[in-house]
Design a protein around this motif. Structure first.
Motif, PDB file in Angstrom:
ATOM      1  N   MET A  96      25.557  30.535 121.815  1.00  0.00           N
ATOM      2  CA  MET A  96      24.536  29.525 122.064  1.00  0.00           C
ATOM      3  C   MET A  96      25.199  28.354 122.763  1.00  0.00           C
ATOM      4  SD  MET A  96      22.790  26.667 121.443  1.00  0.00           S
ATOM      5  CE  MET A  96      23.925  26.018 120.237  1.00  0.00           C
ATOM      6  N   CYS A  97      24.679  27.976 123.935  1.00  0.00           N
ATOM      7  CA  CYS A  97      25.268  26.916 124.747  1.00  0.00           C
ATOM      8  C   CYS A  97      24.328  25.715 124.761  1.00  0.00           C
ATOM      9  CB  CYS A  97      25.513  27.403 126.172  1.00  0.00           C
ATOM     10  SG  CYS A  97      26.586  28.849 126.265  1.00  0.00           S
ATOM     11  N   GLY A  98      24.793  24.603 124.205  1.00  0.00           N
ATOM     12  CA  GLY A  98      23.992  23.394 124.193  1.00  0.00           C
ATOM     13  C   GLY A  98      24.127  22.649 122.884  1.00  0.00           C
ATOM     14  N   ALA A  99      23.704  21.383 122.900  1.00  0.00           N
ATOM     15  CA  ALA A  99      23.783  20.562 121.691  1.00  0.00           C
ATOM     16  C   ALA A  99      22.556  19.667 121.546  1.00  0.00           C
ATOM     17  CB  ALA A  99      25.045  19.694 121.722  1.00  0.00           C
ATOM     18  N   ASN A 100      21.452  20.040 122.191  1.00  0.00           N
ATOM     19  CA  ASN A 100      20.249  19.221 122.082  1.00  0.00           C
ATOM     20  C   ASN A 100      19.422  19.660 120.873  1.00  0.00           C
ATOM     21  OD1 ASN A 100      19.252  21.669 122.954  1.00  0.00           O
ATOM     22  ND2 ASN A 100      18.702  20.944 125.000  1.00  0.00           N
ATOM     23  N   THR A 101      18.215  19.119 120.770  1.00  0.00           N
ATOM     24  CA  THR A 101      17.375  19.431 119.610  1.00  0.00           C
ATOM     25  C   THR A 101      17.001  20.907 119.561  1.00  0.00           C
ATOM     26  OG1 THR A 101      15.409  18.794 120.892  1.00  0.00           O
ATOM     27  CG2 THR A 101      16.424  17.098 119.517  1.00  0.00           C
ATOM     28  N   LEU A 102      16.738  21.499 120.727  1.00  0.00           N
ATOM     29  CA  LEU A 102      16.399  22.911 120.762  1.00  0.00           C
ATOM     30  C   LEU A 102      17.578  23.768 120.315  1.00  0.00           C
ATOM     31  CD1 LEU A 102      14.537  25.259 121.433  1.00  0.00           C
ATOM     32  CD2 LEU A 102      15.206  25.021 123.837  1.00  0.00           C
ATOM     33  N   ALA A 103      18.785  23.395 120.730  1.00  0.00           N
ATOM     34  CA  ALA A 103      19.968  24.144 120.310  1.00  0.00           C
ATOM     35  C   ALA A 103      20.139  24.103 118.798  1.00  0.00           C
ATOM     36  CB  ALA A 103      21.209  23.571 121.000  1.00  0.00           C
ATOM     37  N   TYR A 104      19.914  22.941 118.212  1.00  0.00           N
ATOM     38  CA  TYR A 104      20.038  22.808 116.754  1.00  0.00           C
ATOM     39  C   TYR A 104      18.998  23.676 116.049  1.00  0.00           C
ATOM     40  CZ  TYR A 104      19.273  20.641 112.196  1.00  0.00           C
ATOM     41  OH  TYR A 104      19.069  20.430 110.859  1.00  0.00           O
ATOM     42  N   ARG A 105      17.748  23.605 116.472  1.00  0.00           N
ATOM     43  CA  ARG A 105      16.701  24.426 115.858  1.00  0.00           C
ATOM     44  C   ARG A 105      16.999  25.916 116.059  1.00  0.00           C
ATOM     45  NH1 ARG A 105      13.162  21.233 112.686  1.00  0.00           N
ATOM     46  NH2 ARG A 105      12.244  19.548 113.928  1.00  0.00           N
ATOM     47  N   LEU A 106      17.524  26.274 117.229  1.00  0.00           N
ATOM     48  CA  LEU A 106      17.781  27.675 117.537  1.00  0.00           C
ATOM     49  C   LEU A 106      18.908  28.231 116.676  1.00  0.00           C
ATOM     50  CD1 LEU A 106      17.042  30.085 119.238  1.00  0.00           C
ATOM     51  CD2 LEU A 106      18.510  29.203 121.060  1.00  0.00           C
ATOM     52  N   VAL A 107      19.939  27.433 116.460  1.00  0.00           N
ATOM     53  CA  VAL A 107      21.035  27.868 115.577  1.00  0.00           C
ATOM     54  C   VAL A 107      20.507  28.119 114.172  1.00  0.00           C
ATOM     55  CG1 VAL A 107      23.132  27.083 114.429  1.00  0.00           C
ATOM     56  CG2 VAL A 107      22.894  26.825 116.898  1.00  0.00           C
ATOM     57  N   ALA A 108      19.682  27.185 113.669  1.00  0.00           N
ATOM     58  CA  ALA A 108      19.108  27.371 112.338  1.00  0.00           C
ATOM     59  C   ALA A 108      18.217  28.604 112.287  1.00  0.00           C
ATOM     60  CB  ALA A 108      18.324  26.122 111.945  1.00  0.00           C
ATOM     61  N   GLU A 109      17.460  28.831 113.341  1.00  0.00           N
ATOM     62  CA  GLU A 109      16.558  29.988 113.404  1.00  0.00           C
ATOM     63  C   GLU A 109      17.348  31.295 113.356  1.00  0.00           C
ATOM     64  OE1 GLU A 109      12.291  30.900 114.202  1.00  0.00           O
ATOM     65  OE2 GLU A 109      13.277  28.961 114.116  1.00  0.00           O
ATOM     66  N   LEU A 110      18.408  31.383 114.141  1.00  0.00           N
ATOM     67  CA  LEU A 110      19.165  32.628 114.239  1.00  0.00           C
ATOM     68  C   LEU A 110      19.959  32.920 112.972  1.00  0.00           C
ATOM     69  CD1 LEU A 110      20.447  32.257 117.912  1.00  0.00           C
ATOM     70  CD2 LEU A 110      18.717  33.855 117.094  1.00  0.00           C
ATOM     71  N   THR A 111      20.539  31.880 112.381  1.00  0.00           N
ATOM     72  CA  THR A 111      21.385  32.104 111.208  1.00  0.00           C
ATOM     73  C   THR A 111      20.576  32.297 109.928  1.00  0.00           C
ATOM     74  OG1 THR A 111      21.598  29.697 110.948  1.00  0.00           O
ATOM     75  CG2 THR A 111      23.334  30.837 112.171  1.00  0.00           C
ATOM     76  N   GLU A 112      19.482  31.541 109.784  1.00  0.00           N
ATOM     77  CA  GLU A 112      18.736  31.594 108.536  1.00  0.00           C
ATOM     78  C   GLU A 112      17.677  32.692 108.524  1.00  0.00           C
ATOM     79  OE1 GLU A 112      17.134  27.728 107.907  1.00  0.00           O
ATOM     80  OE2 GLU A 112      19.085  26.718 108.017  1.00  0.00           O
ATOM     81  N   LEU A 113      17.016  32.927 109.639  1.00  0.00           N
ATOM     82  CA  LEU A 113      15.913  33.875 109.662  1.00  0.00           C
ATOM     83  C   LEU A 113      16.328  35.250 110.163  1.00  0.00           C
ATOM     84  CD1 LEU A 113      13.049  31.567 110.966  1.00  0.00           C
ATOM     85  CD2 LEU A 113      13.864  31.921 108.642  1.00  0.00           C
ATOM     86  N   TYR A 114      17.175  35.293 111.209  1.00  0.00           N
ATOM     87  CA  TYR A 114      17.610  36.582 111.740  1.00  0.00           C
ATOM     88  C   TYR A 114      18.939  37.037 111.143  1.00  0.00           C
ATOM     89  CZ  TYR A 114      13.941  36.148 115.257  1.00  0.00           C
ATOM     90  OH  TYR A 114      12.717  36.022 115.885  1.00  0.00           O
ATOM     91  N   GLU A 115      19.638  36.119 110.490  1.00  0.00           N
ATOM     92  CA  GLU A 115      20.890  36.428 109.792  1.00  0.00           C
ATOM     93  C   GLU A 115      21.904  37.096 110.723  1.00  0.00           C
ATOM     94  OE1 GLU A 115      19.744  38.735 106.426  1.00  0.00           O
ATOM     95  OE2 GLU A 115      18.827  37.046 105.375  1.00  0.00           O
ATOM     96  N   VAL A 116      22.118  36.474 111.885  1.00  0.00           N
ATOM     97  CA  VAL A 116      23.115  36.965 112.835  1.00  0.00           C
ATOM     98  C   VAL A 116      24.223  35.924 112.962  1.00  0.00           C
ATOM     99  CG1 VAL A 116      21.452  38.332 114.126  1.00  0.00           C
ATOM    100  CG2 VAL A 116      21.867  35.976 114.792  1.00  0.00           C
ATOM    101  N   SER A 117      25.381  36.377 113.402  1.00  0.00           N
ATOM    102  CA  SER A 117      26.508  35.467 113.614  1.00  0.00           C
ATOM    103  C   SER A 117      26.326  34.722 114.929  1.00  0.00           C
ATOM    104  CB  SER A 117      27.819  36.257 113.634  1.00  0.00           C
ATOM    105  OG  SER A 117      28.000  36.942 112.412  1.00  0.00           O
ATOM    106  N   VAL A 118      26.603  33.455 114.905  1.00  0.00           N
ATOM    107  CA  VAL A 118      26.401  32.604 116.081  1.00  0.00           C
ATOM    108  C   VAL A 118      27.674  31.814 116.358  1.00  0.00           C
ATOM    109  CG1 VAL A 118      25.045  30.734 117.109  1.00  0.00           C
ATOM    110  CG2 VAL A 118      23.938  32.387 115.598  1.00  0.00           C
ATOM    111  N   VAL A 119      28.044  31.756 117.628  1.00  0.00           N
ATOM    112  CA  VAL A 119      29.110  30.878 118.101  1.00  0.00           C
ATOM    113  C   VAL A 119      28.483  29.905 119.085  1.00  0.00           C
ATOM    114  CG1 VAL A 119      31.294  30.722 119.351  1.00  0.00           C
ATOM    115  CG2 VAL A 119      30.881  32.639 117.801  1.00  0.00           C
TER     116      VAL A 119
END
Length: 580
Positions: free
Chosen positions: A1-24
């Motif tokens: 995931m490339c970015g540090a804006n509000t969408l990036a923050y929400r997207l990291v939470a979405e992928l880790t908490e709901l899809y349970e995938v590893s994110v860098v």
């Protein structure tokens, strides 16, 4: 995931908490924007801080073996370059990139192997428009559109399912999404709250599913249901309203000029001369014809010693007055026309009409504000925009559509007065700053206490307090609306749209029952999860359109397309189940 804006923050939470995938995550700086919150979720070892995304940074993030990459920061050009680098390193990687230019995004999707180009602002803008206009938020599914209706009215048999119940604006935490409530077959469901039936052997109220299984009837209160959207009434102002606005503008233009008294006197003289001509000729049409030609300097004078062509001395005097007064009007009209033409060529913003009513005021012309103003304008509703930054690119976009815009650092109260907020139907505060949006809402309410207010707010707790304090108000989060679509696209799933119930969001997603899937042969009710997932439509392989109001015992077949109404958590779990 490339970015540090509000969408990036929400997207990291979405992928880790709901899809349970590893994110860098690759962020520009660990201490800026939402990088600290992203680091808190992922940990120090999963966050790479580099000022620019290079091939070395992508290799360090593991792009070579990654399942997908999300590019949600930066401009369109840099996102395209990074996507090309990523697929050069890993030809099978899934790419989800943020693109403001949707037309360019379609070309990029065809250029790359496995790519989804999404616009954050385009995804979120319809929810803001619908909130401002009190229109149903809708999603297109096949040939039909489905929408949310809060507070069920009319015939209860025409809704598809209950989206939420126990809705209390003072305590939105009590809301239940996709409750295990009776469907449209229980046509008398609205009667249960008024006349609860007594269950045999007890005093509880019950409703029944089509299969006859008793379930507790939903408690009285506001509910949100899903139903078909047949159409929306046009909002275009009537022609006489627009004519009234132009007359008011002309009056303002004349009254603001120092020569206004001279013009008013000349107009009175022309009007008096017109009545003289009309009285002498006795024909209204000819009187108008003579007066207009005389004002343009086309009067035909009488010749001494020849028969008079006019009505005598009085008419000749009236024609002289009209001709000389017309000398002042013609240059003024020409100047007004040239000024309007020069403004258009020079790119100057048009001022809002002094007579405009029933319009929408948009504060902030960033990506989201520009999209919202464009959508409202296309509906035929008058729009007035306010932007403090004169370099905002949205100014040129709305100017091209001839939307009035007020630009500059003038006091917000003065700008709202010029925007005629007291005559508007709604005010949308759409800057990226929660405090600035709240300030605009408070200033608007001070000038027009009953105006509809829609705020763009990122902080959920802040938004909850706004709902408790404000009446006739709504709040939406751009990143909260857009993140599910980006996450689903990254995971290879298609989110058709989002439906909002206050700050809560349910998703409409489309899946295909593939060969060998665990779902083949299973009935619909085994796929549904109360509170998370509900199947609303199925299209059999080879069918032309979706089937609605489904038999819950229907079994899935290979090649079936089905549409889910699901929460964010439900979409993640269902995606994991399908992938397994």
């Amino acid at each position: 995931m490339c970015g540090a804006n509000t969408l990036a923050y929400r997207l990291v939470a979405e992928l880790t908490e709901l899809y349970e995938v590893s994110v860098v995550a690759i962020v520009p700086n660990r201490d800026r924007d939402h990088a600290p919150q992203i680091t808190k979720i992922l940990g120090e070892g999963s966050v790479i801080a580099v000022p620019a995304i290079t091939e070395e940074a992508l290799r360090a993030a593991g792009v070579v073996v990654a399942r997908g990459i999300a590019l949600v920061d930066g401009d369109d050009q840099s996102n395209i370059h990074t996507a090309l680098r990523a697929q050069a390193l890993n030809s099978g990687i899934r790419v989800a990139l943020r693109m403001y230019n949707q037309r360019l995004g379609k070309h990029v999707e065809r250029l790359l192997n496995d790519c989804a180009a999404l616009s954050r602002s385009a995804t979120a803008a319809p929810a803001f428009v619908n909130a401002a206009l009190r229109r149903p938020n809708s999603v297109q599914v096949g040939t039909r559109s489905v929408s949310v209706e809060i507070g069920l009215g009319g015939d209860p048999a025409d809704f598809l399912c209950t989206i939420a119940d126990r809705i209390d604006k003072q305590d939105l935490a009590r809301m239940r999404l996709l409750p295990d409530a009776p469907g449209p077959a229980a046509t008398w469901i609205s009667e249960v709250a008024r006349n609860p039936p007594v269950a045999p052997g007890g005093a509880g109220a019950f409703a029944f599913t089509p299969a006859g299984t008793p379930v507790a009837a939903p408690p009285p209160g506001t509910r949100a249901v899903l139903r078909f959207l047949d159409g929306v009434r046009p909002h275009t102002p009537a022609w006489y309203s627009r004519l009234r606005w132009r007359i008011v503008d002309l009056r303002r233009l004349l009254s603001a000029n120092q020569l206004s008294r001279v013009f008013l006197g000349a107009f009175a003289a022309v009007l008096a001369s017109f009545f003289v001509v009309w009285y002498l000729n006795g024909h209204l049409a000819w009187a108008i014809y003579d007066t207009l030609l005389d004002m343009a300097g086309a009067a035909q004078p009488d010749v001494l010693g020849q028969p008079s062509q006019t009505g005598g001395a009085w008419q000749r005097a009236a024609q002289v007055v009209t001709t000389f007064c017309g000398i002042m009007f013609i240059p003024a009209i020409t100047a007004i026309m040239l000024d309007a033409l020069a403004r258009g060529r020079a790119g100057l913003a048009r001022r809002p009409s002094a007579g405009v009513r029933g319009h929408v005021v948009v504060f902030g012309l960033g990506n989201v504000g520009t999209r919202v103003a464009t959508l409202i304008h296309r509906l035929g509703i008058p729009v007035v925009c306010i932007e403090r930054d004169p370099t905002a690119r949205g100014i040129a976009a709305v100017r091209g559509m001839e939307i009035p815009v007020l630009v500059g650092e003038a006091p917000l109260e003065d700008q709202l007065r010029k925007a005629r907020v007291h005559r508007s139907r709604a005010v949308l505060a759409l800057t990226g700053d929660d405090a600035a949006n709240l300030e605009a809402a408070l200033e608007a309410r001070a000038l027009a206490p009953d105006v509809r207010v829609v705020l763009r707010l990122f902080d959920d707790d802040f938004a909850t307090q706004v709902y408790r304090t404000f009446t006739n108000a709504a709040s939406r989060s751009v990143s909260y609306l857009a993140a599910p679509a980006f996450a689903a696209a990254l995971m290879g799933r298609e989110v058709l749209g989002t439906l909002s119930v206050y700050r809560h969001v349910v998703l409409v997603a489309e899946f295909v029952t593939e060969a060998g899937s665990d779902l083949v042969g299973k009935p619909i009710h085994e796929v549904e999860v109360p509170g998370e997932v509900r199947v609303i439509a199925v299209r059999a392989k080879g069918a032309r359109d979706y089937a609605w109001r489904l038999d819950r015992s229907r079994c899935f077949a290979e090649g079936d397309k089905y549409v889910l109404l699901t929460t964010r958590a439900g979409l993640g779990r269902h995606t994991s189940r399908v992938a397994a």
